[in-house]
Design a protein around this motif. Sequence first.
Motif, mmCIF file in Angstrom:
data_model
loop_
_atom_site.group_PDB
_atom_site.id
_atom_site.type_symbol
_atom_site.label_atom_id
_atom_site.label_comp_id
_atom_site.label_asym_id
_atom_site.label_seq_id
_atom_site.Cartn_x
_atom_site.Cartn_y
_atom_site.Cartn_z
ATOM 1 N N VAL A 26 0.841 -1.204 0.000
ATOM 2 C CA VAL A 26 0.000 0.000 0.000
ATOM 3 C C VAL A 26 0.878 1.256 0.000
ATOM 4 C CG1 VAL A 26 -1.639 1.361 1.370
ATOM 5 C CG2 VAL A 26 -2.001 -1.102 1.053
ATOM 6 N N ALA A 27 1.893 1.264 0.845
ATOM 7 C CA ALA A 27 2.795 2.418 0.905
ATOM 8 C C ALA A 27 3.478 2.651 -0.441
ATOM 9 C CB ALA A 27 3.836 2.214 2.012
ATOM 10 N N ARG A 28 3.975 1.590 -1.046
ATOM 11 C CA ARG A 28 4.631 1.719 -2.352
ATOM 12 C C ARG A 28 3.671 2.269 -3.391
ATOM 13 N NH1 ARG A 28 6.304 -3.748 -3.874
ATOM 14 N NH2 ARG A 28 6.868 -2.757 -5.829
ATOM 15 N N ALA A 29 2.422 1.775 -3.395
ATOM 16 C CA ALA A 29 1.430 2.237 -4.367
ATOM 17 C C ALA A 29 1.067 3.701 -4.154
ATOM 18 C CB ALA A 29 0.171 1.370 -4.279
ATOM 19 N N ARG A 30 1.139 4.164 -2.911
ATOM 20 C CA ARG A 30 0.862 5.573 -2.611
ATOM 21 C C ARG A 30 2.097 6.459 -2.808
ATOM 22 N NH1 ARG A 30 -2.854 5.579 2.859
ATOM 23 N NH2 ARG A 30 -4.644 4.506 1.949
ATOM 24 N N ASN A 35 6.880 3.892 7.015
ATOM 25 C CA ASN A 35 6.830 4.762 8.188
ATOM 26 C C ASN A 35 5.746 5.830 8.023
ATOM 27 O OD1 ASN A 35 8.137 5.673 10.775
ATOM 28 N ND2 ASN A 35 8.375 7.538 9.547
ATOM 29 N N GLN A 36 5.692 6.471 6.863
ATOM 30 C CA GLN A 36 4.671 7.487 6.617
ATOM 31 C C GLN A 36 3.265 6.884 6.658
ATOM 32 O OE1 GLN A 36 6.542 8.790 2.931
ATOM 33 N NE2 GLN A 36 6.560 10.881 3.728
ATOM 34 N N LEU A 37 3.092 5.689 6.112
ATOM 35 C CA LEU A 37 1.792 5.022 6.140
ATOM 36 C C LEU A 37 1.364 4.741 7.581
ATOM 37 C CD1 LEU A 37 -0.563 3.684 4.579
ATOM 38 C CD2 LEU A 37 0.738 1.552 4.738
ATOM 39 N N ILE A 38 2.287 4.282 8.395
ATOM 40 C CA ILE A 38 1.975 3.998 9.796
ATOM 41 C C ILE A 38 1.598 5.287 10.521
ATOM 42 C CG2 ILE A 38 2.972 3.227 11.998
ATOM 43 C CD1 ILE A 38 4.557 1.132 10.312
ATOM 44 N N ILE A 39 2.333 6.363 10.306
ATOM 45 C CA ILE A 39 2.021 7.651 10.939
ATOM 46 C C ILE A 39 0.632 8.118 10.525
ATOM 47 C CG2 ILE A 39 2.618 10.117 10.976
ATOM 48 C CD1 ILE A 39 5.594 9.198 10.834
ATOM 49 N N GLN A 40 0.330 8.057 9.226
ATOM 50 C CA GLN A 40 -0.991 8.479 8.742
ATOM 51 C C GLN A 40 -2.092 7.624 9.356
ATOM 52 O OE1 GLN A 40 -0.798 8.308 4.465
ATOM 53 N NE2 GLN A 40 0.589 10.062 4.315
ATOM 54 N N SER A 41 -1.865 6.320 9.415
ATOM 55 C CA SER A 41 -2.867 5.408 9.962
ATOM 56 C C SER A 41 -3.108 5.671 11.447
ATOM 57 C CB SER A 41 -2.431 3.956 9.750
ATOM 58 O OG SER A 41 -2.304 3.679 8.373
ATOM 59 N N LEU A 42 -2.048 5.936 12.188
ATOM 60 C CA LEU A 42 -2.195 6.247 13.607
ATOM 61 C C LEU A 42 -2.968 7.544 13.808
ATOM 62 C CD1 LEU A 42 1.294 5.202 14.991
ATOM 63 C CD2 LEU A 42 -0.910 4.145 15.528
ATOM 64 N N ARG A 43 -2.688 8.541 12.974
ATOM 65 C CA ARG A 43 -3.419 9.811 13.093
ATOM 66 C C ARG A 43 -4.910 9.619 12.832
ATOM 67 N NH1 ARG A 43 1.220 13.270 10.297
ATOM 68 N NH2 ARG A 43 2.304 13.904 12.183
ATOM 69 N N VAL A 44 -5.236 8.818 11.824
ATOM 70 C CA VAL A 44 -6.644 8.538 11.518
ATOM 71 C C VAL A 44 -7.310 7.839 12.703
ATOM 72 C CG1 VAL A 44 -8.176 7.121 10.077
ATOM 73 C CG2 VAL A 44 -6.395 8.513 9.009
ATOM 74 N N GLU A 45 -6.650 6.835 13.270
ATOM 75 C CA GLU A 45 -7.228 6.084 14.391
ATOM 76 C C GLU A 45 -7.380 6.962 15.629
ATOM 77 O OE1 GLU A 45 -9.125 3.275 16.502
ATOM 78 O OE2 GLU A 45 -8.711 3.282 14.344
ATOM 79 N N ILE A 46 -6.406 7.802 15.902
ATOM 80 C CA ILE A 46 -6.498 8.704 17.062
ATOM 81 C C ILE A 46 -7.649 9.681 16.869
ATOM 82 C CG2 ILE A 46 -5.324 10.597 18.257
ATOM 83 C CD1 ILE A 46 -2.698 8.912 17.832
ATOM 84 N N ASP A 47 -7.794 10.255 15.684
ATOM 85 C CA ASP A 47 -8.905 11.164 15.407
ATOM 86 C C ASP A 47 -10.243 10.452 15.559
ATOM 87 O OD1 ASP A 47 -7.213 13.295 14.967
ATOM 88 O OD2 ASP A 47 -7.308 13.153 12.777
ATOM 89 N N ARG A 48 -10.337 9.224 15.086
ATOM 90 C CA ARG A 48 -11.568 8.447 15.199
ATOM 91 C C ARG A 48 -11.879 8.170 16.675
ATOM 92 N NH1 ARG A 48 -12.029 3.542 11.342
ATOM 93 N NH2 ARG A 48 -9.844 3.546 11.906
ATOM 94 N N SER A 49 -10.851 7.890 17.457
ATOM 95 C CA SER A 49 -11.056 7.614 18.881
ATOM 96 C C SER A 49 -11.628 8.817 19.609
ATOM 97 C CB SER A 49 -9.728 7.210 19.537
ATOM 98 O OG SER A 49 -9.288 5.979 19.031
#
Length: 75
Positions: A26-30, A35-49
């Motif tokens: 997924v990261a390669r396709a984007r 590392n950037q994918l994990i950071i983005q995913s964590l931000r999304v999950e924290i915002d959702r929480s």
Amino acid sequence: MTPNLPSLHQSTVRLPHDLAVEATTVARARGISLNQLIIQSLRVEIDRSKDDDEFRSRLAALIEQDQEILRRLAE
């Protein structure tokens, strides 16, 4: 510390092999790093929480427990 650079925390994350392969793809396709994918995913999950009432209730309980511990330690 160098001005204008954010402070970084280094962590080790252990992922199941299949999840690591999928996430890397997924990261390669984007066109970003894993590392950037994990950071983005964590931000999304924290915002959702933050919008989750059950999470907010558990967070309030934790804050209350921590305040009680701090009061006892300050005695």
